[in-house]
Design a protein around this motif. Structure first.
Motif, PDB file in Angstrom:
ATOM      1  N   ALA A 247       1.025  -0.999   0.069  1.00  0.00           N
ATOM      2  CA  ALA A 247      -0.023  -0.064  -0.229  1.00  0.00           C
ATOM      3  C   ALA A 247       0.746   1.042  -0.236  1.00  0.00           C
ATOM      4  CB  ALA A 247      -0.569   0.188   1.369  1.00  0.00           C
ATOM      5  N   PHE A 248       1.735   1.268   0.610  1.00  0.00           N
ATOM      6  CA  PHE A 248       2.955   2.610   0.635  1.00  0.00           C
ATOM      7  C   PHE A 248       3.357   2.582  -0.757  1.00  0.00           C
ATOM      8  CE2 PHE A 248       6.651   4.743   1.951  1.00  0.00           C
ATOM      9  CZ  PHE A 248       6.103   6.140   2.226  1.00  0.00           C
ATOM     10  N   VAL A 249       4.249   1.497  -0.837  1.00  0.00           N
ATOM     11  CA  VAL A 249       4.922   1.772  -2.105  1.00  0.00           C
ATOM     12  C   VAL A 249       4.011   2.547  -3.427  1.00  0.00           C
ATOM     13  CG1 VAL A 249       5.614   0.269  -4.107  1.00  0.00           C
ATOM     14  CG2 VAL A 249       6.456  -0.393  -1.690  1.00  0.00           C
ATOM     15  N   GLU A 250       3.162   1.616  -3.058  1.00  0.00           N
ATOM     16  CA  GLU A 250       1.809   2.013  -4.493  1.00  0.00           C
ATOM     17  C   GLU A 250       1.429   3.486  -4.151  1.00  0.00           C
ATOM     18  OE1 GLU A 250      -0.671   2.585  -7.183  1.00  0.00           O
ATOM     19  OE2 GLU A 250       0.169   0.591  -7.260  1.00  0.00           O
ATOM     20  N   TYR A 251       1.368   4.021  -3.165  1.00  0.00           N
ATOM     21  CA  TYR A 251       0.874   5.011  -2.543  1.00  0.00           C
ATOM     22  C   TYR A 251       2.528   6.168  -2.809  1.00  0.00           C
ATOM     23  CZ  TYR A 251       0.722   9.714  -0.534  1.00  0.00           C
ATOM     24  OH  TYR A 251       0.556  11.197   0.200  1.00  0.00           O
ATOM     25  N   VAL A 252       3.498   5.912  -2.810  1.00  0.00           N
ATOM     26  CA  VAL A 252       4.631   6.718  -3.686  1.00  0.00           C
ATOM     27  C   VAL A 252       4.850   6.592  -4.428  1.00  0.00           C
ATOM     28  CG1 VAL A 252       7.074   6.515  -3.228  1.00  0.00           C
ATOM     29  CG2 VAL A 252       5.897   6.121  -1.829  1.00  0.00           C
TER      30      VAL A 252
END
Length: 184
Positions: free
Chosen positions: A174-179
């Motif tokens: 989720a964080f990698v997708e957001y970044v």
């Protein structure tokens, strides 16, 4: 000039020899016998250490504001450690709340890494605070400026904490997708 032997030799004081001074110290002057005009007086007791006014060290007095600021900063740091410690132990919940505030779609799913690195982060937080207190206390005892030690300790601890927190975040989908979606 006058003859120095013509003067009476003092029994004490600066002209008395060392042996005369020692003899006088061992045998104090006899006190007069009590009379109605001269009642007996109780011997004076020596002053206790807390009764004597301690001399004020000007350098220590000048450092008083520094000590106050340092202690206030250390207390604020202790409050931060107390409130943040348990958040790091429940890493997934802390990150999920951060995701909501940042507007990240999804939730934290890297639970194993989050638990390990959350514990490491909590221990780093406590170790950083303890090191800061020890260094600041040492500088205060040495009567040196110490106000900057809590600030520097907070900065160093924060940098190490961010490194610890970024490890599980960088492997969370989720964080990698957001970044990556916000990078373009």
């Amino acid at each position: 000039m006058s003859d120095p032997d013509a003067r009476p030799r003092p029994q004490y004081g600066e002209y008395a020899s060392e042996s005369e001074q020692r003899a006088h110290i061992r045998e104090p002057l006899a006190e007069p016998a009590p009379t109605p005009l001269n009642p007996p007086v109780a011997p004076m007791r020596p002053a206790l250490s807390y009764e004597a006014a301690a001399p004020v060290d000007p350098a220590r007095a000048a450092r008083q504001p520094d000590r106050i600021v340092t202690i206030v900063l250390l207390v604020l740091g202790a409050l931060n450690v107390a409130t943040s410690f348990f958040s790091f132990l429940d890493f997934a919940t802390m990150v999920d709340r951060s995701y909501v505030m940042m507007g990240v779609d999804g939730s934290f799913s890297n639970f194993a890494a989050g638990k390990t690195w959350g514990l490491i982060s909590a221990l780093v937080l406590v170790a950083g605070y303890i090191a800061t207190v020890v260094i600041a206390r040492g500088r205060m005892k040495a009567n040196k400026l110490a106000w900057f030690i809590p600030i520097g300790g907070a900065i160093v601890t924060f940098v190490v904490l961010m490194a610890c927190v970024s490890v599980p975040l960088m492997s969370d989908p989720a964080f990698v997708e957001y970044v990556t979606s916000n990078a373009s």
